[in-house]
Design a protein around this motif. Sequence first.
Motif, short mmCIF file in Angstrom:
data_model
loop_
_atom_site.label_atom_id
_atom_site.label_comp_id
_atom_site.label_asym_id
_atom_site.label_seq_id
_atom_site.Cartn_x
_atom_site.Cartn_y
_atom_site.Cartn_z
N LEU A 64 0.82 -1.20 0.00
CA LEU A 64 0.00 0.00 0.00
C LEU A 64 0.86 1.26 0.00
O LEU A 64 0.59 2.22 -0.73
CB LEU A 64 -0.92 -0.01 1.22
CG LEU A 64 -1.95 -1.16 1.27
CD1 LEU A 64 -2.60 -1.21 2.64
CD2 LEU A 64 -2.99 -1.00 0.17
N ALA A 65 1.91 1.27 0.84
CA ALA A 65 2.79 2.43 0.91
C ALA A 65 3.53 2.64 -0.40
O ALA A 65 3.76 3.77 -0.83
CB ALA A 65 3.77 2.27 2.07
N ALA A 66 3.92 1.54 -1.04
CA ALA A 66 4.62 1.64 -2.32
C ALA A 66 3.75 2.35 -3.35
O ALA A 66 4.23 3.21 -4.11
CB ALA A 66 5.00 0.26 -2.82
N LEU A 67 2.47 2.02 -3.37
CA LEU A 67 1.56 2.65 -4.33
C LEU A 67 1.44 4.14 -4.06
O LEU A 67 1.45 4.97 -4.99
CB LEU A 67 0.19 1.98 -4.26
CG LEU A 67 -0.81 2.35 -5.36
CD1 LEU A 67 -0.27 1.98 -6.74
CD2 LEU A 67 -2.14 1.67 -5.10
N ASP A 68 1.33 4.51 -2.78
CA ASP A 68 1.19 5.92 -2.44
C ASP A 68 2.45 6.73 -2.73
O ASP A 68 2.37 7.92 -3.06
CB ASP A 68 0.84 6.07 -0.95
CG ASP A 68 -0.65 5.85 -0.68
OD1 ASP A 68 -1.42 5.80 -1.65
OD2 ASP A 68 -1.01 5.72 0.50
N LEU A 69 3.62 6.11 -2.61
CA LEU A 69 4.87 6.84 -2.74
C LEU A 69 5.50 6.73 -4.13
O LEU A 69 6.57 7.29 -4.37
CB LEU A 69 5.87 6.37 -1.68
CG LEU A 69 5.49 6.74 -0.24
CD1 LEU A 69 6.46 6.13 0.75
CD2 LEU A 69 5.43 8.25 -0.05
N ASN A 70 4.85 5.99 -5.03
CA ASN A 70 5.32 5.94 -6.42
C ASN A 70 5.28 7.33 -7.04
O ASN A 70 4.40 8.13 -6.70
CB ASN A 70 4.43 5.01 -7.26
CG ASN A 70 4.74 3.56 -7.05
OD1 ASN A 70 5.82 3.19 -6.64
ND2 ASN A 70 3.77 2.70 -7.36
N PRO A 71 6.19 7.64 -7.98
CA PRO A 71 7.26 6.77 -8.47
C PRO A 71 8.62 7.04 -7.84
O PRO A 71 9.59 6.36 -8.15
CB PRO A 71 7.30 7.12 -9.95
CG PRO A 71 7.00 8.60 -9.96
CD PRO A 71 6.00 8.81 -8.85
N LYS A 72 8.71 8.03 -6.93
CA LYS A 72 10.03 8.46 -6.46
C LYS A 72 10.60 7.59 -5.36
O LYS A 72 11.81 7.42 -5.25
CB LYS A 72 10.00 9.92 -6.00
CG LYS A 72 9.77 10.91 -7.14
CD LYS A 72 10.29 12.28 -6.79
CE LYS A 72 11.82 12.29 -6.74
NZ LYS A 72 12.35 13.65 -6.50
N VAL A 73 9.74 7.08 -4.48
CA VAL A 73 10.22 6.29 -3.34
C VAL A 73 9.75 4.86 -3.48
O VAL A 73 8.55 4.60 -3.58
CB VAL A 73 9.74 6.89 -2.00
CG1 VAL A 73 10.20 6.02 -0.84
CG2 VAL A 73 10.25 8.32 -1.84
N ARG A 74 10.69 3.95 -3.50
CA ARG A 74 10.38 2.52 -3.59
C ARG A 74 10.21 1.96 -2.18
O ARG A 74 10.99 2.26 -1.29
CB ARG A 74 11.49 1.77 -4.32
CG ARG A 74 11.68 2.23 -5.77
CD ARG A 74 12.77 1.48 -6.47
NE ARG A 74 14.09 1.71 -5.89
CZ ARG A 74 14.78 0.85 -5.18
NH1 ARG A 74 14.29 -0.37 -4.94
NH2 ARG A 74 15.96 1.15 -4.70
N VAL A 75 9.19 1.14 -1.99
CA VAL A 75 8.94 0.51 -0.70
C VAL A 75 8.84 -0.99 -0.92
O VAL A 75 7.97 -1.47 -1.65
CB VAL A 75 7.65 1.03 -0.05
CG1 VAL A 75 7.50 0.46 1.37
CG2 VAL A 75 7.62 2.55 0.00
#
Length: 262
Positions: A172-183
Amino acid sequence: MILDLFRLDGKTAIVTGAGRGLGAAIALGFAEAGADVVISSRTADELDTVADQIRATGRRAVAVPADLSKAEPNLLVDAAIAEFGRLDVLVNNVGGAFPKPLLDTRGKDLDRAFNFNVTVGHEILVAAAPHLLGNDDGGSVINITSAVGRLPGRGFGMYGTAKAALAHYTRLAALDLNPKVRVNAIAPGSIVTSALEVVAADDTMRGAIESATPLQRLGRPEEVAAAALYLASPAGAYLTGKVLEVDGGLLAPNFELPLPDL
C-alpha cells in the motif's frame, strides 16, 4: 560494471533494531557499500560496537539509543539530516513479539504487537518521506517482515498477524509513494541470530528445523543484508511493493511450538 549497481556511495541510511542480528548485519553491509548510517536500538553498548564496526569500513555512523515505541517519530530522521544532510534509505527492522497460545492472547497483546511491528515503522516512514521525496533519485524503504507472516504456526498469532499486516502495508505504501520512493520488504526465515541461539545450540532442534527447510540449513544474517542492499541500491531500482522471501525455500513452517490440540 554490474557490481557498481550495488554501491551506496554518498547515501545515508537509517537502520532500526541495529544493535545486533539482522539490523547490525544490514547496517554494516550498507557501510561496506559506501553509505553513512544512523543506527538505533534500545541497548547503547551494542550500538556502540556496531558503530565502531561501521567506522572501521571508513564510513560514518551515528548511534541513537532509543525505545522507538515511545520515542518521537522524527528522532532518527532529524539525526540523519543534522549529521549527514540527507536521507536516502530507511530500514524498518525493529519489531517482534513473544509466542503465546491463541486463547491466552488478549487484545492488548495484539495492540502492542501491531504498534511495535507496524505503527512504529509507519511513523518513521512519514517523518522520512519529505526527505526521500526531495532527493533527485528518490529513496528506498525496506520493511523487515517474517516468513511467519505468510506461513501459519501455532503460538504466533500476534507476531504473524503483525508481520502479515506489515507485508501488505508495504504494498500500500509503495503505491502511495510511487514513483520516487520505492517501498519493499524482506521476509526472513530461520536466521542464526540471538533470537534463535537456543535452537541453534541444540543439535536435535536445529536438525529438525534444517531437515524441514528445502535448503537444509539455517540462514545467515549477511544473506538478509545482501537482500537489503539489493533493494536499497540502484540494482533494485525496478522493484517496489514486493516482498523478498529469504527463507531457504519454505513452503510450510519449519518450526512448531509444542502446543497441544485443544
